[in-house]
Scaffold this motif. Structure first.
Motif, PDB file in Angstrom:
ATOM      1  N   TRP A 201      53.196   5.519  -7.532  1.00 30.49           N
ATOM      2  CA  TRP A 201      51.759   5.341  -7.383  1.00 30.49           C
ATOM      3  C   TRP A 201      51.238   4.217  -8.272  1.00 30.49           C
ATOM      4  O   TRP A 201      51.732   3.997  -9.385  1.00 30.49           O
ATOM      5  CB  TRP A 201      51.015   6.644  -7.712  1.00 30.49           C
ATOM      6  N   THR A 202      50.228   3.518  -7.741  1.00 30.99           N
ATOM      7  CA  THR A 202      49.555   2.463  -8.496  1.00 30.99           C
ATOM      8  C   THR A 202      48.050   2.674  -8.431  1.00 30.99           C
ATOM      9  O   THR A 202      47.524   3.262  -7.475  1.00 30.99           O
ATOM     10  CB  THR A 202      49.883   1.072  -7.926  1.00 30.99           C
ATOM     11  N   TYR A 203      47.366   2.154  -9.447  1.00 29.80           N
ATOM     12  CA  TYR A 203      45.910   2.278  -9.544  1.00 29.80           C
ATOM     13  C   TYR A 203      45.362   0.926  -9.976  1.00 29.80           C
ATOM     14  O   TYR A 203      45.819   0.361 -10.970  1.00 29.80           O
ATOM     15  CB  TYR A 203      45.522   3.353 -10.564  1.00 29.80           C
ATOM     16  N   ALA A 204      44.411   0.416  -9.211  1.00 28.33           N
ATOM     17  CA  ALA A 204      43.779  -0.872  -9.541  1.00 28.33           C
ATOM     18  C   ALA A 204      42.320  -0.616  -9.910  1.00 28.33           C
ATOM     19  O   ALA A 204      41.604   0.077  -9.186  1.00 28.33           O
ATOM     20  CB  ALA A 204      43.860  -1.826  -8.362  1.00 28.33           C
ATOM     21  N   ILE A 205      41.896  -1.170 -11.032  1.00 30.11           N
ATOM     22  CA  ILE A 205      40.502  -1.069 -11.454  1.00 30.11           C
ATOM     23  C   ILE A 205      39.958  -2.481 -11.614  1.00 30.11           C
ATOM     24  O   ILE A 205      40.592  -3.336 -12.241  1.00 30.11           O
ATOM     25  CB  ILE A 205      40.356  -0.307 -12.781  1.00 30.11           C
ATOM     26  N   GLY A 206      38.797  -2.719 -11.013  1.00 32.83           N
ATOM     27  CA  GLY A 206      38.219  -4.052 -11.101  1.00 32.83           C
ATOM     28  C   GLY A 206      36.828  -4.083 -10.526  1.00 32.83           C
ATOM     29  O   GLY A 206      36.145  -3.051 -10.437  1.00 32.83           O
TER      30      GLY A 206
ATOM     31  N   GLY B 129      38.966  25.490  -5.194  1.00 35.04           N
ATOM     32  CA  GLY B 129      40.004  25.641  -6.200  1.00 35.04           C
ATOM     33  C   GLY B 129      40.086  24.406  -7.072  1.00 35.04           C
ATOM     34  O   GLY B 129      39.227  23.512  -7.031  1.00 35.04           O
ATOM     35  N   ASP B 130      41.114  24.344  -7.888  1.00 32.86           N
ATOM     36  CA  ASP B 130      41.318  23.197  -8.767  1.00 32.86           C
ATOM     37  C   ASP B 130      41.632  21.950  -7.948  1.00 32.86           C
ATOM     38  O   ASP B 130      42.115  22.019  -6.807  1.00 32.86           O
ATOM     39  CB  ASP B 130      42.465  23.475  -9.742  1.00 32.86           C
ATOM     40  N   LEU B 131      41.354  20.789  -8.547  1.00 33.02           N
ATOM     41  CA  LEU B 131      41.757  19.536  -7.929  1.00 33.02           C
ATOM     42  C   LEU B 131      43.268  19.495  -7.779  1.00 33.02           C
ATOM     43  O   LEU B 131      44.011  20.074  -8.578  1.00 33.02           O
ATOM     44  CB  LEU B 131      41.297  18.345  -8.780  1.00 33.02           C
ATOM     45  N   GLY B 132      43.722  18.774  -6.761  1.00 31.09           N
ATOM     46  CA  GLY B 132      45.155  18.600  -6.581  1.00 31.09           C
ATOM     47  C   GLY B 132      45.755  17.728  -7.667  1.00 31.09           C
ATOM     48  O   GLY B 132      45.044  17.002  -8.379  1.00 31.09           O
ATOM     49  N   GLY B 133      47.062  17.786  -7.775  1.00 28.43           N
ATOM     50  CA  GLY B 133      47.744  17.032  -8.834  1.00 28.43           C
ATOM     51  C   GLY B 133      47.481  15.541  -8.771  1.00 28.43           C
ATOM     52  O   GLY B 133      47.219  14.896  -9.796  1.00 28.43           O
ATOM     53  N   LEU B 134      47.521  14.950  -7.575  1.00 28.83           N
ATOM     54  CA  LEU B 134      47.279  13.515  -7.443  1.00 28.83           C
ATOM     55  C   LEU B 134      45.830  13.174  -7.777  1.00 28.83           C
ATOM     56  O   LEU B 134      45.547  12.132  -8.371  1.00 28.83           O
ATOM     57  CB  LEU B 134      47.624  13.053  -6.028  1.00 28.83           C
ATOM     58  N   GLU B 135      44.911  14.065  -7.388  1.00 30.28           N
ATOM     59  CA  GLU B 135      43.500  13.838  -7.711  1.00 30.28           C
ATOM     60  C   GLU B 135      43.282  13.870  -9.215  1.00 30.28           C
ATOM     61  O   GLU B 135      42.588  13.015  -9.780  1.00 30.28           O
ATOM     62  CB  GLU B 135      42.629  14.898  -7.044  1.00 30.28           C
ATOM     63  N   ILE B 136      43.867  14.854  -9.869  1.00 30.68           N
ATOM     64  CA  ILE B 136      43.721  14.973 -11.325  1.00 30.68           C
ATOM     65  C   ILE B 136      44.267  13.732 -12.017  1.00 30.68           C
ATOM     66  O   ILE B 136      43.658  13.188 -12.939  1.00 30.68           O
ATOM     67  CB  ILE B 136      44.429  16.237 -11.831  1.00 30.68           C
ATOM     68  N   ASN B 137      45.408  13.253 -11.545  1.00 29.44           N
ATOM     69  CA  ASN B 137      46.004  12.077 -12.159  1.00 29.44           C
ATOM     70  C   ASN B 137      45.124  10.850 -11.985  1.00 29.44           C
ATOM     71  O   ASN B 137      44.920  10.066 -12.928  1.00 29.44           O
ATOM     72  CB  ASN B 137      47.386  11.820 -11.574  1.00 29.44           C
ATOM     73  N   ALA B 138      44.551  10.674 -10.784  1.00 26.32           N
ATOM     74  CA  ALA B 138      43.676   9.528 -10.543  1.00 26.32           C
ATOM     75  C   ALA B 138      42.434   9.585 -11.429  1.00 26.32           C
ATOM     76  O   ALA B 138      42.007   8.577 -11.991  1.00 26.32           O
ATOM     77  CB  ALA B 138      43.278   9.473  -9.068  1.00 26.32           C
ATOM     78  N   VAL B 139      41.873  10.782 -11.569  1.00 23.03           N
ATOM     79  CA  VAL B 139      40.697  10.963 -12.426  1.00 23.03           C
ATOM     80  C   VAL B 139      41.040  10.616 -13.867  1.00 23.03           C
ATOM     81  O   VAL B 139      40.277   9.930 -14.566  1.00 23.03           O
ATOM     82  CB  VAL B 139      40.168  12.404 -12.319  1.00 23.03           C
ATOM     83  N   GLU B 140      42.192  11.073 -14.338  1.00 20.60           N
ATOM     84  CA  GLU B 140      42.594  10.829 -15.724  1.00 20.60           C
ATOM     85  C   GLU B 140      42.872   9.352 -15.972  1.00 20.60           C
ATOM     86  O   GLU B 140      42.490   8.798 -17.007  1.00 20.60           O
ATOM     87  CB  GLU B 140      43.817  11.673 -16.064  1.00 20.60           C
ATOM     88  N   VAL B 141      43.541   8.690 -15.004  1.00 25.87           N
ATOM     89  CA  VAL B 141      43.828   7.264 -15.163  1.00 25.87           C
ATOM     90  C   VAL B 141      42.529   6.466 -15.269  1.00 25.87           C
ATOM     91  O   VAL B 141      42.377   5.608 -16.139  1.00 25.87           O
ATOM     92  CB  VAL B 141      44.688   6.748 -13.986  1.00 25.87           C
ATOM     93  N   PHE B 142      41.578   6.760 -14.394  1.00 21.91           N
ATOM     94  CA  PHE B 142      40.306   6.036 -14.430  1.00 21.91           C
ATOM     95  C   PHE B 142      39.560   6.308 -15.734  1.00 21.91           C
ATOM     96  O   PHE B 142      39.010   5.384 -16.349  1.00 21.91           O
ATOM     97  CB  PHE B 142      39.434   6.443 -13.241  1.00 21.91           C
ATOM     98  N   ALA B 143      39.535   7.574 -16.164  1.00 22.93           N
ATOM     99  CA  ALA B 143      38.817   7.917 -17.396  1.00 22.93           C
ATOM    100  C   ALA B 143      39.418   7.202 -18.604  1.00 22.93           C
ATOM    101  O   ALA B 143      38.696   6.754 -19.504  1.00 22.93           O
ATOM    102  CB  ALA B 143      38.830   9.425 -17.605  1.00 22.93           C
ATOM    103  N   GLN B 144      40.739   7.085 -18.636  1.00 24.18           N
ATOM    104  CA  GLN B 144      41.400   6.454 -19.779  1.00 24.18           C
ATOM    105  C   GLN B 144      41.264   4.933 -19.763  1.00 24.18           C
ATOM    106  O   GLN B 144      41.053   4.318 -20.804  1.00 24.18           O
ATOM    107  CB  GLN B 144      42.888   6.828 -19.784  1.00 24.18           C
TER     108      GLN B 144
END
Length: 364
Positions: free
Chosen positions: A161-166, A43-58
């Motif tokens: 939620w927080t997201y760290a990119i590095g 099925g579709d990705l879960g809401g948290l998964e979609i958000n993480a994917v979008e944050v990283f892409a942006q």
């Protein structure tokens, strides 16, 4: 009848043994997948998964890898070894990059690798060691990535939620996720100073993440990852980020002036641990800087001939101080050039001394 029963039991046992022996051969014969298997439909990705994917892409196109070469090291080539490195992110369309001051501390040359792999030289525009922030400027990149949107750290709540990119351990473009574990922490920096209102997160932060952005679920920068608490040196789920409200105040000054004025009075103070061992509840003035406001106000340091203690600072503008961090925090609440009232203990007697603050950022 008994003999027939035992024969049946014997036959059954032989059959079971034969089945046991033959089982692996039968499995391989009838159930082996000798061709590529069909892909299962999900099925579709879960809401948290979609958000993480979008944050990283942006956000990831604007996160960079920062390298510094200390004097005496080899050629500045990020693909080589022996370099200090960390992370950073694009601040504006002029090509300014924000990182931690400790990432480039002592570096003679600095370069940046963009998300698309391009390596460009960078100039240090300014540093604010008291909050561990530095600003670089990219030198003629082919294309400047878009600046990351900025959030507000005073809006944050524990649990979001927080997201760290590095670039932990040199691994480019790494995403880790977590939550805000706590707010309003204090983080020591150099010489007893502290960064106030620091964000604590359990998003994995490792060596190399320093200077990279801590993001919220809207892909806005809410902090600059700067330190971890870990006995092993690797992530233990306790990371710290300089709040974006502090960064948003400091960075424009660094771009404009190259430095951030830091109020001080011109004293060198004793270590807190020594004061505690001596039972002193205050900040011991070791030495007064020549020509400083403290000297003009008549503050006294330790007598180097006899070892006699001079002044012990007990309060600033009525606020009690017991450590050097307390002193720098209270002085940081005033503007450079303003006067403060110090309550000092001299020869066992309390007295008030008025001192004008000056900018001490050049000595940090």
């Amino acid at each position: 009848m008994t003999t027939g029963f035992f024969r049946l039991v014997l036959v059954a046992l032989v059959a079971l043994f034969a089945a046991y022996v033959a089982e692996p051969y039968l499995l391989r014969l009838f159930f082996s997948e000798a061709e590529p298997r069909a892909v299962s439909v999900r099925g579709d990705l879960g809401g948290l998964e979609i958000n993480a994917v979008e944050v990283f892409a942006q956000a990831s196109p604007s996160v960079v890898h920062v390298f510094g070469r200390a004097p005496g090291a080899g050629m500045l080539d990020p693909r080589g070894g022996g370099l200090q490195s960390g992370s950073g992110f694009v601040w504006d369309r002029a090509g300014h990059v924000v990182t931690n001051n400790h990432v480039i501390a002592g570096a003679q040359e600095v370069s940046v690798r963009l998300a698309d792999g391009e390596i460009v030289e960078a100039a240090v525009v300014g540093r604010a060691p008291n909050v561990d922030i530095a600003v670089l400027r990219l030198s003629r990149p082919t294309r400047i990535p878009p600046p990351l949107p900025i959030g507000a750290s005073d809006e944050l709540v524990v649990g979001q939620w927080t997201y760290a990119i590095g670039n932990p351990f040199g691994l480019d473009q790494t995403l880790t996720t977590g939550v805000i574990s706590a707010l309003q922490r204090t983080l020591p920096t150099g010489r007893g100073r502290e960064i106030a209102d620091v964000i604590q997160t359990d998003a994995a932060i490792n060596p190399g993440n320093s200077g990279g952005p801590l993001l919220d679920s809207a892909a806005r920068v809410i902090g600059v990852n700067t330190a971890i608490f870990s006995p092993s040196g690797a992530s233990a789920g306790i990371g710290f980020a300089v709040p974006i409200d502090v960064v948003n105040d400091v960075v424009p000054e660094l771009i404009r002036d190259g430095t951030v004025p830091t109020p001080g009075i011109g004293v060198v103070v004793g270590e807190d641990a020594i004061s505690r061992r001596l039972g002193i509840e205050g900040v011991v003035v070791l030495r007064v800087v020549r020509g400083s406001p403290a000297e003009e106000a008549g503050l006294r340091g330790v007598d180097m001939r006899t070892g006699a203690i001079g002044d012990i600072i007990l309060a600033v503008d009525g606020e009690r101080v017991e450590t050097f961090a307390d002193l720098t925090r209270t002085l940081g609440d005033v503007e450079v050039g303003e006067s403060v009232r110090l309550l000092v203990l001299r020869d066992g007697e309390p007295r008030e001394v008025v001192v004008e603050t000056q900018d001490v950022s050049a000595r940090l």
